[in-house]
Design an enzyme around this catalytic site. Structure first.
Site, PDB file in Angstrom:
ATOM      1  N   LYS A 283       1.974  -5.140 -17.110  1.00 44.57           N
ATOM      2  CA  LYS A 283       2.306  -6.270 -16.251  1.00 44.57           C
ATOM      3  C   LYS A 283       1.934  -7.572 -16.955  1.00 44.57           C
ATOM      4  CE  LYS A 283       2.148  -4.442 -11.541  1.00 44.57           C
ATOM      5  NZ  LYS A 283       1.475  -4.527 -10.220  1.00 44.57           N
ATOM      6  N   GLU A 369       1.307   4.294   4.253  1.00 37.41           N
ATOM      7  CA  GLU A 369       1.036   3.767   5.593  1.00 37.41           C
ATOM      8  C   GLU A 369       0.889   4.870   6.628  1.00 37.41           C
ATOM      9  OE1 GLU A 369       3.249   0.677   3.207  1.00 37.41           O
ATOM     10  OE2 GLU A 369       3.556   2.809   3.647  1.00 37.41           O
ATOM     11  N   ARG A 397       6.364   1.422   8.920  1.00 33.16           N
ATOM     12  CA  ARG A 397       6.499   2.648   8.134  1.00 33.16           C
ATOM     13  C   ARG A 397       5.602   3.767   8.663  1.00 33.16           C
ATOM     14  NH1 ARG A 397       8.530   1.369   2.740  1.00 33.16           N
ATOM     15  NH2 ARG A 397       7.143   2.897   1.779  1.00 33.16           N
TER      16      ARG A 397
END
Length: 629
Positions: A283, A369, A397
């Site tokens: 990243k 979740e 979710r």
């Protein structure tokens, strides 16, 4: 932006132009693309670190795949800016996430190259599997590729899709963009050779021949040979898990070596069946400040790339997330059974301080979740006090778990719903537009919405004291500026607060709508009620307002359909009261990206918009008993 510094990139308005370049120019193009991305996002703000880490991968994928005919599906989409730049949106990227600019995520209506709309994690493999099966049914020769990060692979949906794909065996390539590892030069060289070997014909022929030999062996010898093969492969190949799911595994390969990526992807494109390529990336690649701190550079406001992000020179105003963070730590000092739980949103949800101070009572479930919700239920069964810090859009979710595992069993779990209402630049995929509607229809659940920062802290304490599930929803960013008390006082459950006494009209405002309603109430000499609770509603207050006013107007930053205003309407009907009624909230459509203040103005939920909607309603309903918006 002056394109003279980007001569190769300037000539690419679509991937077909990219594919006209000789492969030897792809490293130079990648350098120009990375620099253009950095300077564009530095001007506009937006997602940065993820895109910087996916530059070479994006170039290689569009170079090898015949997009948009071949389907390229991105997971989440934080890394999609290089993709958008290469697919005809180079000039528009400077307005990314702004009103009338491109979205920060792939959107099907925006471009034929955005094959599937995303924003939430871990959907790419499922969507790509569906596309691949459709292609197989038509026998059209179309290739399908899903790109998913190692974070996205932590969610259950991704594994469900992998398991199904291994069973139905479509022509599907999954690229695992692993940006949590770095490759040293020595290991990188080995991985290059290994990836070439695995993707080449020699290895495939060896496996096929070995299979033929094994099939001719007697049963016991064949079983022993297969077992030995698996043990050896497990020592040599890190993809045994994926192979067990029915995927051919290739890699890991250096995700920043565009030549190597093109070579390996080219070979994999000619193969069939489910296969996975493991790419290791970094990243923030190419921008040292983002490499060193990818979290800070994940989503940025405009900044100077030479100087980097500037540290705050003065204390920033308190946000609702800050209020939650301080409350959680303060309450944990007094309540040893309190737990802080989050599905991979520690920074965004304000759990950094709690995780540092109470590491034994902090849980990060990764992007899971459903698991996070039921985990909290299990904690509650043991007399613990779980607080789930989760964005409103992400609790969607885990909705089945909310119903079946929490509400049905009346378990005392606190849901701290951050980013409720309109969230700004992240747009339609991240707005918390529905939680009033999907929470209030559940038995046993208490639903609260604070009007300011002080009330937010009080409601969180109230939620923890309730012997059942309770939610407190609050918006992104700052509130009206009311300083919270340091105490942990609670509020009377189901009791509204009359902020102003007037006549004729009663404004029943929920949460964030109290502040703009105050100005309108003064102008109209209307009564203003801070409702506080969506469930249970203060029926006594509603009855009083209906009996002493000509009209009731509800205001909420939620869908009108099934929302707080609908709850008021249901109460009035049950009480057989019939004042004129106007429900102001979000209409039956999704709201695009932009600044939050702009969005509120566009949907008529700022002071001017509320005022105008009331005036228009009064003008056209003089003789009408009731209406709603």
């Amino acid at each position: 932006m002056d394109m003279s510094a980007y001569p190769l990139l300037e000539g690419i308005d679509e991937p077909a132009h990219l594919r006209e370049l000789p492969q030897t120019q792809l490293p130079r193009l990648s350098e120009q693309l990375r620099d253009y991305l950095l300077n564009s996002v530095a001007r506009s703000g937006g997602h940065l670190a993820a895109g910087l880490g996916a530059v070479e991968l994006t170039v290689a994928l569009h170079y090898v795949l015949n997009t948009p005919y071949d389907r390229l599906v991105w997971d989440v989409g934080h890394q999609c800016y290089p993709h958008k730049i290469l697919t005809g949106r180079r000039q528009e990227i400077s307005r990314v996430r702004k009103i009338d600019g491109p979205a920060g995520f792939p959107v099907r209506d925006e471009s034929p190259y955005d094959t599937f709309g995303v924003g939430h994690s871990s959907t790419a493999i499922s969507a790509a599997l569906g596309m691949a099966l459709g292609s197989r049914n038509r026998d059209d020769g179309r290739k399908t590729c899903a790109v998913i990060g190692d974070g996205g692979l932590t969610a259950g949906e991704a594994f469900e899709a992998l398991n199904h794909a291994g069973d139905v065996r479509p022509d599907l390539l999954v690229v695992l963009n692993d940006n949590e590892m770095s490759i040293s030069e020595n290991v990188g060289a080995l991985n290059k050779t290994f990836a070439r070997l695995l993707a080449g014909g020699v290895y495939g022929n060896m496996r096929a021949e070995a299979k033929n030999v094994l099939e001719r062996m007697p049963g016991p010898m064949r079983d022993f040979a297969k077992l030995a093969e698996e043990h050896v492969k497990g020592m040599l190949v890190p993809g045994t898990f994926f192979e067990e799911l029915g995927f051919q595994y290739f890699g890991p390969v250096d995700g920043h070596d565009v030549d190597e990526l093109v070579t390996v992807l080219g070979r994999l494109r000619e193969m069939d069946g489910p296969r996975i390529l493991h790419c290791v990336t970094r990243k923030g690649k190419g921008y040292a400040k983002a490499e060193a701190n990818p979290i800070a550079y994940h989503g940025v406001k405009a900044f100077d790339p030479a100087a980097g992000l500037k540290a705050a020179t003065e204390a920033a105003p308190l946000t609702y997330t800050d209020v939650f963070s301080q409350w959680l730590c303060d309450m944990a000092e007094q309540e040893p059974r309190l737990w802080g739980v989050t599905p991979a949103m520690r920074e965004g949800s304000g759990l950094v301080a709690f995780a540092e101070r109470f590491p034994d009572r902090y849980l990060d479930t990764a992007i899971a979740e459903q698991h996070a919700v039921t985990l909290c239920g299990g904690l509650a069964c043991e007399g613990e006090k779980p607080v789930l810090a989760i964005y409103s859009t992400f609790l969607q979710r885990g909705y089945d778990q909310l119903i079946h595992d929490i509400a049905l069993q009346n378990l005392p779990v606190v849901f701290a719903l951050d980013r409720a209402g309109l969230v700004g630049a992240d747009g339609a995929t991240h707005h918390g537009m529905f939680d009033f509607s999907y929470m209030r229809c559940l038995p046993n659940v208490t639903v609260m919405a604070p009007a300011d920062e002080r009330e937010c802290r009080q409601m969180l304490s109230t939620a923890l004291a309730i012997e059942g599930p309770a939610s407190v929803r609050y918006p992104r960013g700052r509130g009206p500026g009311t300083v919270p008390e340091t105490t942990l006082e609670t509020l009377p459950v189901g009791q509204a607060q009359i902020r102003r006494r007037g006549q004729g009209i009663a404004l029943l405002a929920f949460g964030t709508m109290v502040a703009p309603a105050e100005t309108v109430a003064e102008e109209l000499d209307a009564t203003l009620v801070n409702m506080r609770f969506v469930k249970p509603l203060d029926e006594a207050c509603i009855r009083e307002m209906a009996e002493t006013h000509d009209a009731i107007i509800t205001l909420e930053e939620n869908m009108v359909a099934g929302g707080a205003g609908s709850a008021v309407a249901e109460t009035l009907a049950r009480l057989d009261l019939r004042p004129r009624l106007l429900q102001i909230g979000l209409a039956d459509h999704f709201v695009d990206h932009g600044e939050r203040d702009e969005q509120l103005a566009l949907v008529g939920l700022d002071t001017d918009g509320i005022r105008q909607r009331i005036h228009d309603w009064r003008d056209r309903t003089v003789a009408s008993p009731a209406t709603s918006e």
